[in-house]
Design an enzyme around this catalytic site. Structure first.
Site, PDB file in Angstrom:
ATOM      1  N   HIS A 152      -7.278   2.549   3.787  1.00  0.00           N
ATOM      2  CA  HIS A 152      -6.203   2.310   2.811  1.00  0.00           C
ATOM      3  C   HIS A 152      -5.037   3.293   2.983  1.00  0.00           C
ATOM      4  CE1 HIS A 152      -5.504   1.147  -1.701  1.00  0.00           C
ATOM      5  NE2 HIS A 152      -4.487   0.848  -0.926  1.00  0.00           N
TER       6      HIS A 152
ATOM      7  N   TYR B  87      -3.617  -6.168  10.232  1.00  0.00           N
ATOM      8  CA  TYR B  87      -2.351  -6.860   9.906  1.00  0.00           C
ATOM      9  C   TYR B  87      -1.159  -6.055  10.400  1.00  0.00           C
ATOM     10  CZ  TYR B  87       1.802  -7.855   7.100  1.00  0.00           C
ATOM     11  OH  TYR B  87       3.101  -8.097   6.697  1.00  0.00           O
TER      12      TYR B  87
ATOM     13  N   LYS C 112       1.726  -6.940  13.226  1.00  0.00           N
ATOM     14  CA  LYS C 112       3.176  -6.966  12.956  1.00  0.00           C
ATOM     15  C   LYS C 112       3.893  -5.977  13.883  1.00  0.00           C
ATOM     16  CE  LYS C 112       5.115  -9.071  10.269  1.00  0.00           C
ATOM     17  NZ  LYS C 112       5.654 -10.470  10.260  1.00  0.00           N
TER      18      LYS C 112
ATOM     19  N   ALA D 122       7.149 -16.781   9.360  1.00  0.00           N
ATOM     20  CA  ALA D 122       5.768 -17.280   9.403  1.00  0.00           C
ATOM     21  C   ALA D 122       4.832 -16.186   9.893  1.00  0.00           C
ATOM     22  CB  ALA D 122       5.668 -18.485  10.328  1.00  0.00           C
TER      23      ALA D 122
ATOM     24  N   THR E 253       7.597  -5.578   8.517  1.00  0.00           N
ATOM     25  CA  THR E 253       7.116  -4.868   7.346  1.00  0.00           C
ATOM     26  C   THR E 253       7.227  -3.349   7.523  1.00  0.00           C
ATOM     27  OG1 THR E 253       5.071  -4.339   6.151  1.00  0.00           O
ATOM     28  CG2 THR E 253       4.803  -5.163   8.368  1.00  0.00           C
ATOM     29  N   ASP E 254       7.267  -2.638   6.395  1.00  0.00           N
ATOM     30  CA  ASP E 254       7.272  -1.165   6.462  1.00  0.00           C
ATOM     31  C   ASP E 254       5.901  -0.611   6.868  1.00  0.00           C
ATOM     32  OD1 ASP E 254       5.847  -1.649   4.105  1.00  0.00           O
ATOM     33  OD2 ASP E 254       7.127  -0.412   2.821  1.00  0.00           O
ATOM     34  N   GLU E 255       4.864  -1.486   6.865  1.00  0.00           N
ATOM     35  CA  GLU E 255       3.512  -0.997   7.192  1.00  0.00           C
ATOM     36  C   GLU E 255       3.390  -0.573   8.644  1.00  0.00           C
ATOM     37  OE1 GLU E 255       0.171  -3.064   5.669  1.00  0.00           O
ATOM     38  OE2 GLU E 255       1.159  -3.546   3.789  1.00  0.00           O
TER      39      GLU E 255
HETATM   40  P1  NAD Z   1       3.052 -15.818   2.896  1.00  0.00           P
HETATM   41  O1  NAD Z   1       1.659 -15.519   3.331  1.00  0.00           O
HETATM   42  O2  NAD Z   1       3.339 -16.057   1.465  1.00  0.00           O
HETATM   43  O3  NAD Z   1       3.602 -17.095   3.678  1.00  0.00           O
HETATM   44  C1  NAD Z   1       3.426 -17.268   5.046  1.00  0.00           C
HETATM   45  C2  NAD Z   1       3.911 -18.674   5.420  1.00  0.00           C
HETATM   46  O4  NAD Z   1       3.793 -18.806   6.855  1.00  0.00           O
HETATM   47  C3  NAD Z   1       3.090 -19.800   4.799  1.00  0.00           C
HETATM   48  O5  NAD Z   1       3.940 -20.826   4.332  1.00  0.00           O
HETATM   49  C4  NAD Z   1       2.233 -20.300   5.965  1.00  0.00           C
HETATM   50  O6  NAD Z   1       1.875 -21.661   5.855  1.00  0.00           O
HETATM   51  C5  NAD Z   1       3.137 -20.027   7.144  1.00  0.00           C
HETATM   52  N1  NAD Z   1       2.384 -19.846   8.391  1.00  0.00           N
HETATM   53  C6  NAD Z   1       1.299 -19.045   8.578  1.00  0.00           C
HETATM   54  N2  NAD Z   1       0.860 -19.173   9.841  1.00  0.00           N
HETATM   55  C7  NAD Z   1       1.687 -20.038  10.469  1.00  0.00           C
HETATM   56  C8  NAD Z   1       1.758 -20.561  11.791  1.00  0.00           C
HETATM   57  N3  NAD Z   1       0.861 -20.221  12.728  1.00  0.00           N
HETATM   58  N4  NAD Z   1       2.757 -21.420  12.100  1.00  0.00           N
HETATM   59  C9  NAD Z   1       3.668 -21.779  11.149  1.00  0.00           C
HETATM   60  N5  NAD Z   1       3.630 -21.344   9.882  1.00  0.00           N
HETATM   61  C10 NAD Z   1       2.658 -20.473   9.545  1.00  0.00           C
HETATM   62  O7  NAD Z   1       3.941 -14.629   3.481  1.00  0.00           O
HETATM   63  P2  NAD Z   1       5.095 -13.777   2.781  1.00  0.00           P
HETATM   64  O8  NAD Z   1       4.479 -12.779   1.889  1.00  0.00           O
HETATM   65  O9  NAD Z   1       6.133 -14.696   2.282  1.00  0.00           O
HETATM   66  O10 NAD Z   1       5.654 -12.984   4.054  1.00  0.00           O
HETATM   67  C11 NAD Z   1       6.650 -13.571   4.899  1.00  0.00           C
HETATM   68  C12 NAD Z   1       6.965 -12.595   6.022  1.00  0.00           C
HETATM   69  O11 NAD Z   1       7.455 -11.376   5.467  1.00  0.00           O
HETATM   70  C13 NAD Z   1       5.766 -12.215   6.879  1.00  0.00           C
HETATM   71  O12 NAD Z   1       6.196 -12.120   8.206  1.00  0.00           O
HETATM   72  C14 NAD Z   1       5.339 -10.853   6.346  1.00  0.00           C
HETATM   73  O13 NAD Z   1       4.720 -10.094   7.361  1.00  0.00           O
HETATM   74  C15 NAD Z   1       6.690 -10.276   5.946  1.00  0.00           C
HETATM   75  N6  NAD Z   1       6.665  -9.286   4.837  1.00  0.00           N
HETATM   76  C16 NAD Z   1       6.003  -9.572   3.667  1.00  0.00           C
HETATM   77  C17 NAD Z   1       6.054  -8.658   2.614  1.00  0.00           C
HETATM   78  C18 NAD Z   1       5.337  -8.916   1.308  1.00  0.00           C
HETATM   79  O14 NAD Z   1       5.217  -7.979   0.497  1.00  0.00           O
HETATM   80  N7  NAD Z   1       4.885 -10.124   1.033  1.00  0.00           N
HETATM   81  C19 NAD Z   1       6.766  -7.461   2.768  1.00  0.00           C
HETATM   82  C20 NAD Z   1       7.409  -7.196   3.978  1.00  0.00           C
HETATM   83  C21 NAD Z   1       7.361  -8.140   5.005  1.00  0.00           C
HETATM   84  O1  DAU Z   2       4.432  -3.016   2.587  1.00  0.00           O
HETATM   85  C1  DAU Z   2       4.709  -4.355   2.889  1.00  0.00           C
HETATM   86  C2  DAU Z   2       3.435  -5.163   2.840  1.00  0.00           C
HETATM   87  O2  DAU Z   2       3.076  -5.265   1.465  1.00  0.00           O
HETATM   88  C3  DAU Z   2       3.556  -6.543   3.475  1.00  0.00           C
HETATM   89  O3  DAU Z   2       3.815  -6.402   4.845  1.00  0.00           O
HETATM   90  C4  DAU Z   2       2.266  -7.344   3.279  1.00  0.00           C
HETATM   91  O4  DAU Z   2       2.454  -8.668   3.763  1.00  0.00           O
HETATM   92  C5  DAU Z   2       1.955  -7.396   1.795  1.00  0.00           C
HETATM   93  O5  DAU Z   2       0.725  -8.053   1.604  1.00  0.00           O
HETATM   94  C6  DAU Z   2       1.901  -5.988   1.199  1.00  0.00           C
HETATM   95  O6  DAU Z   2       0.749  -5.244   1.691  1.00  0.00           O
HETATM   96  P1  DAU Z   2      -0.172  -4.344   0.714  1.00  0.00           P
HETATM   97  O7  DAU Z   2      -1.483  -4.193   1.329  1.00  0.00           O
HETATM   98  O8  DAU Z   2       0.551  -3.117   0.277  1.00  0.00           O
HETATM   99  O9  DAU Z   2      -0.199  -5.358  -0.561  1.00  0.00           O
HETATM  100  P2  DAU Z   2      -1.385  -5.793  -1.551  1.00  0.00           P
HETATM  101  O10 DAU Z   2      -0.735  -6.584  -2.639  1.00  0.00           O
HETATM  102  O11 DAU Z   2      -2.546  -6.382  -0.843  1.00  0.00           O
HETATM  103  O12 DAU Z   2      -1.835  -4.389  -2.165  1.00  0.00           O
HETATM  104  C7  DAU Z   2      -0.910  -3.531  -2.821  1.00  0.00           C
HETATM  105  C8  DAU Z   2      -1.659  -2.277  -3.215  1.00  0.00           C
HETATM  106  O13 DAU Z   2      -2.573  -2.608  -4.263  1.00  0.00           O
HETATM  107  C9  DAU Z   2      -2.493  -1.682  -2.103  1.00  0.00           C
HETATM  108  O14 DAU Z   2      -2.465  -0.267  -2.212  1.00  0.00           O
HETATM  109  C10 DAU Z   2      -3.907  -2.206  -2.384  1.00  0.00           C
HETATM  110  C11 DAU Z   2      -3.937  -2.329  -3.896  1.00  0.00           C
HETATM  111  N1  DAU Z   2      -4.770  -3.408  -4.467  1.00  0.00           N
HETATM  112  C12 DAU Z   2      -4.636  -4.657  -3.974  1.00  0.00           C
HETATM  113  C13 DAU Z   2      -5.381  -5.700  -4.491  1.00  0.00           C
HETATM  114  C14 DAU Z   2      -5.258  -7.096  -3.914  1.00  0.00           C
HETATM  115  C15 DAU Z   2      -5.619  -3.128  -5.541  1.00  0.00           C
HETATM  116  O15 DAU Z   2      -5.719  -1.976  -5.996  1.00  0.00           O
HETATM  117  N2  DAU Z   2      -6.343  -4.162  -6.054  1.00  0.00           N
HETATM  118  C16 DAU Z   2      -6.282  -5.431  -5.560  1.00  0.00           C
HETATM  119  O16 DAU Z   2      -7.016  -6.321  -6.067  1.00  0.00           O
END
Ligand code: NAD
Ligand code: DAU
Length: 354
Positions: free
Chosen positions: A294, A160, A164, A83, A135-137
């Site tokens: 960025h 963000y 994290k 979450a 996350t790798d960020e």
């Molecule tokens: P998401 O935004 O799709 O989903 C987040 C979920 O958490 C939702 O279901 C939301 O309702 C729930 N949530 C948010 N706040 C909450 C709270 N206060 N209490 C309980 N539930 C809550 O997220 P995701 O993309 O599936 O990411 C999941 C995890 O993985 C996160 O911790 C994110 O940082 C990490 N992560 C994401 C990515 C990516 O590319 N999406 C990559 C690496 C790590």
């Molecule tokens: O690296 C892991 C992370 O990847 C996770 O921890 C985050 O939860 C997840 O959101 C993601 O972060 P990014 O910022 O890399 O993802 P996003 O999809 O927002 O953007 C990916 C790249 O694309 C980034 O360089 C920004 C660019 N971008 C994004 C959007 C939404 C665009 O060029 N146009 C867009 O409209």
């Protein structure tokens, strides 16, 4: 039965984890603690709740009373903590909820998990794991070469990423101070079905399917390492079963691509699957104002999880993209209500600088 408490199980990666746990393991029961924020799609929840071994507990992870009750009621054998507020652009516009959920929420969850873990004895205590999903960020931006390892210093650049990184430090501290068997994952950019259409890949797909422009930030030269969602979920389940307490693991797909190349590949797939008589989807690519702060490039070394846990990604990038486009084409009922009710695809993250 084994009870796994998953947080954020109605989200993108969390729902893939829940499907995997319920699908592959008949002895597992899942308790999903989710606040059902904007990122939780009701259609995802409806699909999950058809399963007999699944239960949703609607709660905010920052609510100590609610979380303490859930641990006492369900007595989980392990926790997978996903979450979070997860979108960088939203954290630029307002970081408040990122601090509440990602930092305070993680601390509350760690406290409740510790209190529960202390009641366990014998093999239940021995086997208990708290997998903290990060996350790798947290490592910050790289130049054109090199990789971040698990030993690299933290240098988060967005609100963000800073939230994290804070949560990773809390997870480490609860292990060192209280002995809680915490395992941390640092995952790379994840993509696939069921992703909220604010992130690059689903946003480009749904905008293309609705005839809108395809906004690429800056020159599109930023590089991300793409990981298919089922591979990410499999890594988290493997860490729950085989991760070492106190250790952290990078989880990456090994697919580094520039954003512009990702968007062009998506357009080529769309041209095949849903041809547009007016021309190629690529003609709708527009270059727009860059994201403030960025990060240029993320790249993580993944030797540790491959060698010690035996996980490796399976889905080739282009095949994963094709499967993802096909899913959004076939599942308009999942994302059209989102565009109407939650998020219409507008530009986020200019932080008042628009
Ligand atoms: P998401 O935004 O799709 O989903 C987040 C979920 O958490 C939702 O279901 C939301 O309702 C729930 N949530 C948010 N706040 C909450 C709270 N206060 N209490 C309980 N539930 C809550 O997220 P995701 O993309 O599936 O990411 C999941 C995890 O993985 C996160 O911790 C994110 O940082 C990490 N992560 C994401 C990515 C990516 O590319 N999406 C990559 C690496 C790590
Ligand atoms: O690296 C892991 C992370 O990847 C996770 O921890 C985050 O939860 C997840 O959101 C993601 O972060 P990014 O910022 O890399 O993802 P996003 O999809 O927002 O953007 C990916 C790249 O694309 C980034 O360089 C920004 C660019 N971008 C994004 C959007 C939404 C665009 O060029 N146009 C867009 O409209």
């Amino acid at each position: 039965m084994t009870t796994i408490l998953v947080t954020g199980g109605c989200g993108f990666i969390g729902s893939a984890v829940v499907r995997q746990l319920l699908g592959a393991r008949p002895e597992v029961r899942v308790v999903n603690v989710d606040a059902l924020t904007y990122a939780a799609n009701p259609a995802t929840q409806r699909e999950l709740e058809r399963h007999a071994r699944y239960r949703l507990e609607r709660a905010d992870i920052a609510d100590t009373g609610a979380l303490a009750r859930l641990f006492t009621t369900h007595k989980p054998d392990g926790v997978l903590h996903l979450a979070a507020e997860s979108h960088v652009d939203r954290s630029i516009d307002d970081a408040t909820v990122f601090l509440k959920t990602n930092v305070t929420g993680t601390a509350v969850l760690l406290d409740c998990a510790t209190a529960h873990w202390r009641t366990l004895t014998g093999s239940a205590r021995e086997r208990f794991r708290f997998v903290h999903v990060s996350t790798d960020e947290v490592y910050g931006s790289l130049g054109p070469a090199g990789h971040s390892t698990e030993e690299s210093p933290y240098a988060p650049n967005s609100p963000y990423a800073a939230s994290k990184a804070s949560s990773d430090h809390l997870a480490r501290a609860w292990h060192r101070t209280h002995g809680l068997p915490v395992v941390t994952s640092n995952g790379s950019n994840t993509f696939g079905p069921y992703q909220f259409p604010e992130k690059l890949i689903p946003l480009m797909i749904v905008r293309a399917l609705t005839g809108a422009s395809l906004p690429v930030y800056g020159k599109g030269e930023n590089v991300r390492d793409w990981l298919y969602v089922d591979d990410h979920a499999a890594a988290l389940v493997a860490l729950l079963e085989r991760g070492q307490p106190g250790e952290k693991y990078n989880v990456g797909g090994g697919n580094e691509r520039r954003n512009i190349d990702v968007v062009r590949t998506l357009c080529a797939i769309l041209d095949e699957l849903v041809p547009d008589a007016r021309g190629s989807h690529a003609e709708r690519i527009t270059f727009v104002a860059d994201r403030p702060g960025h990060d240029l490039r993320y790249s993580i070394a993944t030797a540790k999880i491959r060698r010690t846990v035996g996980w490796e990604p399976r889905q080739p990038f282009e095949a994963g993209l094709r499967a993802t486009v096909a899913w959004y084409v076939a599942n308009r009922h999942w994302w059209e209500p989102v565009l109407r009710q939650e998020y219409d695809g507008r530009r986020l993250g200019l932080g008042g600088a628009a």
